[in-house]
Design a protein around this motif. Sequence first.
Motif, PDB file in Angstrom:
ATOM      1  N   LEU A   1     -26.496  -9.743  11.611  1.00 52.63           N
ATOM      2  CA  LEU A   1     -26.653  -8.341  11.237  1.00 52.63           C
ATOM      3  C   LEU A   1     -26.876  -8.210   9.739  1.00 52.63           C
ATOM      4  O   LEU A   1     -27.712  -7.422   9.281  1.00 52.63           O
ATOM      5  N   PHE A   2     -26.140  -9.001   8.967  1.00 53.68           N
ATOM      6  CA  PHE A   2     -26.309  -8.983   7.506  1.00 53.68           C
ATOM      7  C   PHE A   2     -27.725  -9.428   7.132  1.00 53.68           C
ATOM      8  O   PHE A   2     -28.356  -8.842   6.253  1.00 53.68           O
ATOM      9  N   ILE A   3     -28.228 -10.451   7.797  1.00 54.09           N
ATOM     10  CA  ILE A   3     -29.596 -10.920   7.528  1.00 54.09           C
ATOM     11  C   ILE A   3     -30.598  -9.810   7.833  1.00 54.09           C
ATOM     12  O   ILE A   3     -31.515  -9.548   7.052  1.00 54.09           O
ATOM     13  N   ALA A   4     -30.418  -9.144   8.974  1.00 51.57           N
ATOM     14  CA  ALA A   4     -31.339  -8.073   9.360  1.00 51.57           C
ATOM     15  C   ALA A   4     -31.281  -6.909   8.381  1.00 51.57           C
ATOM     16  O   ALA A   4     -32.315  -6.304   8.053  1.00 51.57           O
ATOM     17  N   GLN A   5     -30.084  -6.570   7.901  1.00 52.92           N
ATOM     18  CA  GLN A   5     -29.935  -5.442   6.984  1.00 52.92           C
ATOM     19  C   GLN A   5     -30.563  -5.725   5.624  1.00 52.92           C
ATOM     20  O   GLN A   5     -31.065  -4.809   4.969  1.00 52.92           O
ATOM     21  N   THR A   6     -30.529  -6.965   5.189  1.00 50.08           N
ATOM     22  CA  THR A   6     -31.029  -7.304   3.853  1.00 50.08           C
ATOM     23  C   THR A   6     -32.484  -7.743   3.853  1.00 50.08           C
ATOM     24  O   THR A   6     -33.087  -7.868   2.792  1.00 50.08           O
ATOM     25  N   ALA A   7     -33.060  -7.953   5.040  1.00 52.73           N
ATOM     26  CA  ALA A   7     -34.429  -8.471   5.099  1.00 52.73           C
ATOM     27  C   ALA A   7     -35.449  -7.461   4.595  1.00 52.73           C
ATOM     28  O   ALA A   7     -36.433  -7.816   3.959  1.00 52.73           O
ATOM     29  N   GLY A   8     -35.216  -6.160   4.882  1.00 48.04           N
ATOM     30  CA  GLY A   8     -36.202  -5.153   4.503  1.00 48.04           C
ATOM     31  C   GLY A   8     -37.516  -5.405   5.223  1.00 48.04           C
ATOM     32  O   GLY A   8     -37.570  -5.833   6.368  1.00 48.04           O
ATOM     33  N   GLY A   9     -38.623  -5.180   4.531  1.00 51.74           N
ATOM     34  CA  GLY A   9     -39.935  -5.408   5.138  1.00 51.74           C
ATOM     35  C   GLY A   9     -40.490  -6.786   4.856  1.00 51.74           C
ATOM     36  O   GLY A   9     -41.572  -7.142   5.325  1.00 51.74           O
ATOM     37  N   ALA A  10     -39.758  -7.608   4.074  1.00 48.99           N
ATOM     38  CA  ALA A  10     -40.258  -8.931   3.712  1.00 48.99           C
ATOM     39  C   ALA A  10     -40.175  -9.870   4.912  1.00 48.99           C
ATOM     40  O   ALA A  10     -39.296  -9.757   5.751  1.00 48.99           O
ATOM     41  N   GLN A  11     -41.107 -10.822   4.972  1.00 44.60           N
ATOM     42  CA  GLN A  11     -41.109 -11.822   6.032  1.00 44.60           C
ATOM     43  C   GLN A  11     -40.903 -13.203   5.433  1.00 44.60           C
ATOM     44  O   GLN A  11     -41.654 -13.646   4.562  1.00 44.60           O
ATOM     45  N   HIS A  12     -39.870 -13.887   5.888  1.00 45.22           N
ATOM     46  CA  HIS A  12     -39.578 -15.237   5.428  1.00 45.22           C
ATOM     47  C   HIS A  12     -40.627 -16.202   5.990  1.00 45.22           C
ATOM     48  O   HIS A  12     -41.139 -15.986   7.097  1.00 45.22           O
ATOM     49  N   PRO A  13     -40.961 -17.276   5.264  1.00 42.49           N
ATOM     50  CA  PRO A  13     -41.942 -18.246   5.778  1.00 42.49           C
ATOM     51  C   PRO A  13     -41.596 -18.799   7.156  1.00 42.49           C
ATOM     52  O   PRO A  13     -42.491 -19.104   7.948  1.00 42.49           O
ATOM     53  N   ASP A  14     -40.295 -18.944   7.464  1.00 45.83           N
ATOM     54  CA  ASP A  14     -39.915 -19.423   8.804  1.00 45.83           C
ATOM     55  C   ASP A  14     -40.378 -18.448   9.879  1.00 45.83           C
ATOM     56  O   ASP A  14     -40.831 -18.863  10.952  1.00 45.83           O
TER      57      ASP A  14
END
Length: 330
Positions: A244-257
């Motif tokens: 949940l923390f990862i989802a909340q902080t991701a925003g609109g950015a996409q990680h290379p993975d």
Amino acid sequence: MQDLLGRLTALDPDASETLKVVSYFDALVARSVGVESMLRGAAVLSGATVGHRDSRRCVRVRADGVRIEPVEPSDAWNLRESAPDAVVWIERDGAAHANDGMILERLALALGIIRARRAGGAESAVELVISAFSAAEERAAAAARLRLPAGRLRVVASPPDPAPAEEHPSAVVATRQGLVRATLIGADERAEDAWAETGGVRLGVGGAALTEHLADSWESALIAARLTTPSEPVLVADDLGALLFIAQTAGGAQHPDAVALASLDNRSRELLNAVVDGQSVRAAAVRLGRHHSSVQERLASLVEVLGYDPRTPLGQARFVAARLLLRLRD
């Protein structure tokens, strides 16, 4: 309306776009969304920041649906009176776009209808109590109007239809992902029970919170709703843990993975899901109905694309996080 829209699209694309504006605001009015949701819809349509000011408050929403700090409207912007003591505007540099006037006209009319319809209504109270931008006194007054029980509650995010049972306060809210129904339930209640007669509805259940922190529950409910699947139609945000923390902080950015995972076809992603969820190649082969050696061979090529091995503990964690980010994007 839809028949007329279809004919106009073929005859005059510009006129059809204007009619789409009318249809969009009609849909928002029909759903009895609140002021902030109405502004969010206008901002998405116009692709610019939209504002509203009346005798009580000023609200501005960016084109991406995020509410921002209030400012006094400028004469350089396209403004329109929405009530004797209220004005709406579109903040656009340069010349106005073709539909700016129509958007403001329909926005002003819609706000007037919503104000008259929702004065003191339960829908407006629900939206106030879950809004991160409501003042503390507004939330307290809204909670009193709803006669919420003492203790912790949860917000449930679901499609606009069907509505839950009448004893559960709810309202349709415009979000960056579209129209979503927000419903309040007790912290210990099963969300499915509020929709017992319909069944199969996709539900994102927010974390338990006191009334003054229901905005946090709403945020987590929206994330959980976006992560539901046909095989898992109900998801409680608490069960996501650190994800949940990862989802909340991701925003609109996409990680290379996540980008690497998105580049694969559905069949390859299905294989990876089977390997990670089954925690072995042999279990994945049984689940997929394929020979063990063919799964092993395909997995080896996929490891090269991903840049890590999803069978290792660290690789499994990376894959699960990437899969979550990809679901949020979709």
